[in-house]
Design a protein around this motif. Sequence first.
Motif, PDB file in Angstrom:
ATOM      1  N   SER A 252      12.929  -4.415   3.509  1.00  0.00           N
ATOM      2  CA  SER A 252      11.621  -4.166   4.117  1.00  0.00           C
ATOM      3  C   SER A 252      11.064  -2.792   3.752  1.00  0.00           C
ATOM      4  O   SER A 252       9.848  -2.633   3.626  1.00  0.00           O
ATOM      5  N   LEU A 253      11.914  -1.778   3.577  1.00  0.00           N
ATOM      6  CA  LEU A 253      11.406  -0.446   3.248  1.00  0.00           C
ATOM      7  C   LEU A 253      10.697  -0.434   1.899  1.00  0.00           C
ATOM      8  O   LEU A 253       9.577   0.084   1.771  1.00  0.00           O
ATOM      9  N   ARG A 254      11.326  -0.996   0.875  1.00  0.00           N
ATOM     10  CA  ARG A 254      10.703  -0.996  -0.460  1.00  0.00           C
ATOM     11  C   ARG A 254       9.399  -1.793  -0.454  1.00  0.00           C
ATOM     12  O   ARG A 254       8.406  -1.391  -1.063  1.00  0.00           O
ATOM     13  N   VAL A 255       9.412  -2.933   0.236  1.00  0.00           N
ATOM     14  CA  VAL A 255       8.204  -3.771   0.263  1.00  0.00           C
ATOM     15  C   VAL A 255       7.107  -3.101   1.082  1.00  0.00           C
ATOM     16  O   VAL A 255       5.936  -3.083   0.679  1.00  0.00           O
ATOM     17  N   ALA A 256       7.460  -2.536   2.231  1.00  0.00           N
ATOM     18  CA  ALA A 256       6.458  -1.847   3.053  1.00  0.00           C
ATOM     19  C   ALA A 256       5.849  -0.680   2.293  1.00  0.00           C
ATOM     20  O   ALA A 256       4.633  -0.437   2.357  1.00  0.00           O
ATOM     21  N   SER A 257       6.674   0.047   1.560  1.00  0.00           N
ATOM     22  CA  SER A 257       6.184   1.156   0.748  1.00  0.00           C
ATOM     23  C   SER A 257       5.194   0.670  -0.297  1.00  0.00           C
ATOM     24  O   SER A 257       4.121   1.270  -0.501  1.00  0.00           O
ATOM     25  N   ALA A 258       5.516  -0.431  -0.961  1.00  0.00           N
ATOM     26  CA  ALA A 258       4.631  -0.979  -1.989  1.00  0.00           C
ATOM     27  C   ALA A 258       3.323  -1.487  -1.391  1.00  0.00           C
ATOM     28  O   ALA A 258       2.247  -1.299  -1.969  1.00  0.00           O
ATOM     29  N   GLN A 261       1.120   1.443  -0.571  1.00  0.00           N
ATOM     30  CA  GLN A 261       0.554   2.029  -1.784  1.00  0.00           C
ATOM     31  C   GLN A 261      -0.570   1.151  -2.330  1.00  0.00           C
ATOM     32  O   GLN A 261      -1.633   1.653  -2.723  1.00  0.00           O
ATOM     33  N   GLN A 262      -0.353  -0.177  -2.341  1.00  0.00           N
ATOM     34  CA  GLN A 262      -1.395  -1.069  -2.842  1.00  0.00           C
ATOM     35  C   GLN A 262      -2.656  -1.019  -1.983  1.00  0.00           C
ATOM     36  O   GLN A 262      -3.776  -1.156  -2.486  1.00  0.00           O
ATOM     37  N   LEU A 263      -2.480  -0.815  -0.682  1.00  0.00           N
ATOM     38  CA  LEU A 263      -3.633  -0.767   0.218  1.00  0.00           C
ATOM     39  C   LEU A 263      -4.272   0.616   0.279  1.00  0.00           C
ATOM     40  O   LEU A 263      -5.285   0.797   0.966  1.00  0.00           O
ATOM     41  N   GLY A 264      -3.683   1.584  -0.400  1.00  0.00           N
ATOM     42  CA  GLY A 264      -4.255   2.922  -0.441  1.00  0.00           C
ATOM     43  C   GLY A 264      -3.919   3.785   0.756  1.00  0.00           C
ATOM     44  O   GLY A 264      -4.532   4.843   0.958  1.00  0.00           O
ATOM     45  N   PHE A 265      -2.931   3.364   1.557  1.00  0.00           N
ATOM     46  CA  PHE A 265      -2.530   4.173   2.710  1.00  0.00           C
ATOM     47  C   PHE A 265      -1.701   5.383   2.284  1.00  0.00           C
ATOM     48  O   PHE A 265      -1.698   6.399   2.967  1.00  0.00           O
ATOM     49  N   VAL A 266      -0.969   5.239   1.194  1.00  0.00           N
ATOM     50  CA  VAL A 266      -0.167   6.336   0.655  1.00  0.00           C
ATOM     51  C   VAL A 266      -0.453   6.444  -0.839  1.00  0.00           C
ATOM     52  O   VAL A 266      -0.812   5.463  -1.489  1.00  0.00           O
ATOM     53  N   SER A 267      -0.272   7.638  -1.380  1.00  0.00           N
ATOM     54  CA  SER A 267      -0.605   7.865  -2.784  1.00  0.00           C
ATOM     55  C   SER A 267       0.549   7.584  -3.730  1.00  0.00           C
ATOM     56  O   SER A 267       0.349   7.519  -4.945  1.00  0.00           O
ATOM     57  N   GLY A 268       1.746   7.421  -3.192  1.00  0.00           N
ATOM     58  CA  GLY A 268       2.907   7.139  -4.026  1.00  0.00           C
ATOM     59  C   GLY A 268       3.970   6.459  -3.208  1.00  0.00           C
ATOM     60  O   GLY A 268       3.848   6.326  -1.982  1.00  0.00           O
ATOM     61  N   PRO A 269       5.030   5.997  -3.843  1.00  0.00           N
ATOM     62  CA  PRO A 269       6.106   5.330  -3.111  1.00  0.00           C
ATOM     63  C   PRO A 269       6.707   6.261  -2.060  1.00  0.00           C
ATOM     64  O   PRO A 269       7.059   7.400  -2.354  1.00  0.00           O
ATOM     65  N   ALA A 270       6.802   5.781  -0.827  1.00  0.00           N
ATOM     66  CA  ALA A 270       7.408   6.572   0.254  1.00  0.00           C
ATOM     67  C   ALA A 270       8.915   6.392   0.213  1.00  0.00           C
ATOM     68  O   ALA A 270       9.548   5.931   1.171  1.00  0.00           O
TER      69      ALA A 270
END
Length: 301
Positions: A252-258, A261-270
């Motif tokens: 879930s962490l890797r998918v949530a991070s992606a 990022q795709q939705l523009g909430f974060v600028s890079g992988p968390a």
Amino acid sequence: MFQGLSAFPLTPLDETGVNEQEFIPLIERLVSACVDSIGVLGSTGNYAYLTRAQRERVLQLAVQAAGDTPVMTSISALRTLDVLHLAEDAQRAGARAVLLAPVSYQPLTDEEVFHLYEQVTANLSVPLCVYDNPNTTHFRFSDELHGRIAQLPNVGAIKIPGVPAGAEAAGSRIGKLRALVPSGVALGISGDPTAAAGLKAGCEVWFSVLGSLFPGICLQLTRLAQAGREAEAEQYSLLLEPLWALFRQYGSLRVASAIAQQLGFVSGPALLLPLLPLSSAVNEQLAAALREITALEGLQD
């Protein structure tokens, strides 16, 4: 505190530190969506990769941004002394509850885990949620151990993994645990793919990774399940199944991070090394799965 939807957001970060400017809007978005509570610095919040000072700072930001929405934070650590220090930090920063998993390098015995919770709960002024997460801790709680720990002062909830498939099996699982736990201790489902089944079986709260990304959809699923409208709740769960499948395969962490990022909430992988983001091929698969979901959440232009 322990009811409805508890959303567990990412902590935006990279090797240089936490991105506070991206973290605060994640919390504000959850407040605007009216989630019932927010769980910062959970597994999705990368607590295990952060220093004590970083964890305290993230919690301070979350509490300030959350306003009246209650915030829970993880106090899990390898050493009991560190857990006690983190508990002090959490209470001082205004956390309304704390979340504790039995994290260890050496395999723990039931008695060692009980002693951990016994020491920590004796030093708390806020409720504690027991975090049962064998995928990360590799410790498996027995129902009997849950029952012992739930008798300790200040234990307010148990965050359990997913329930078995099928209404009868899920109901049996929750019923067996409920029989050993005081009525004032809430049971919460944390396996997102079985959230609807867990709520239907009697869990009072959904501790949700996806709820931090799609709070509207996840709140609707929660409210329908808790209102006894199981068929409608299951329709939402089926809509989210493409994401659940990716959760099961990649974590879930890797998918949530992606997703973030795709939705523009974060600028890079968390994510921090050695963790790696999803491949480009899997990200394309994720993008396809997100189209209908983002439209329903109202995230598309």
